[in-house]
Design a protein around this motif. Structure first.
Motif, mmCIF file in Angstrom:
data_model
loop_
_atom_site.group_PDB
_atom_site.id
_atom_site.type_symbol
_atom_site.label_atom_id
_atom_site.label_comp_id
_atom_site.label_asym_id
_atom_site.label_seq_id
_atom_site.Cartn_x
_atom_site.Cartn_y
_atom_site.Cartn_z
ATOM 1 N N LYS A 1 3.174 59.021 -53.437
ATOM 2 C CA LYS A 1 3.779 57.692 -52.803
ATOM 3 C C LYS A 1 2.665 55.974 -53.690
ATOM 4 N N GLN B 1 2.900 56.281 -57.917
ATOM 5 C CA GLN B 1 4.135 56.190 -58.508
ATOM 6 C C GLN B 1 4.721 54.599 -58.126
ATOM 7 N N LYS B 2 4.015 54.227 -56.567
ATOM 8 C CA LYS B 2 3.610 52.549 -57.226
ATOM 9 C C LYS B 2 2.942 52.151 -57.626
ATOM 10 N N LYS B 3 2.572 52.711 -57.994
ATOM 11 C CA LYS B 3 1.668 51.488 -59.340
ATOM 12 C C LYS B 3 1.971 51.914 -60.105
ATOM 13 N N LYS B 4 2.213 53.182 -60.785
ATOM 14 C CA LYS B 4 3.079 53.465 -62.331
ATOM 15 C C LYS B 4 4.496 52.323 -62.589
ATOM 16 N N GLU B 5 4.938 51.979 -61.430
ATOM 17 C CA GLU B 5 6.592 51.373 -61.076
ATOM 18 C C GLU B 5 5.732 49.778 -61.274
ATOM 19 N N ASP B 6 4.308 49.366 -60.830
ATOM 20 C CA ASP B 6 3.602 48.406 -60.328
ATOM 21 C C ASP B 6 3.298 47.636 -61.884
ATOM 22 N N LYS B 7 2.660 48.633 -62.760
ATOM 23 C CA LYS B 7 2.263 49.078 -63.981
ATOM 24 C C LYS B 7 3.379 48.659 -65.268
ATOM 25 N N GLU B 8 4.131 49.156 -65.014
ATOM 26 C CA GLU B 8 6.072 48.611 -65.898
ATOM 27 C C GLU B 8 6.131 47.645 -65.793
ATOM 28 N N GLN B 9 6.078 47.255 -64.663
ATOM 29 C CA GLN B 9 6.353 45.949 -64.436
ATOM 30 C C GLN B 9 6.473 44.829 -65.072
#
Length: 66
Positions: free
Chosen positions: A15, A18-26
């Protein structure tokens, strides 16, 4: 009981990844939206016939003859 704790930790780590990856994409999308591509044009400076630095190009530009 140790197996369930290990499984829980694996899920938590996944989790977090995944959150770190989503934050980076944002953040990447935010940078792309906020970036203005014509920054170079706003940084151009010209010297007029009086030797003053101005932001507009000269109207009748001619190269010096050699």
């Amino acid at each position: 009981m140790a197996k369930s704790q290990a499984t829980f930790m694996k899920k938590q780590l996944e989790k977090n990844r995944q959150k770190k990856k989503e934050d980076k994409e944002q953040r990447k999308l935010d940078r792309q939206q906020n970036a203005s591509g014509s920054d170079l044009d706003s940084m151009m400076a010209y010297v007029n016939e009086f030797g003053e630095i101005v932001s507009t190009p000269p109207e009748n530009f001619s190269k010096p003859q050699q």
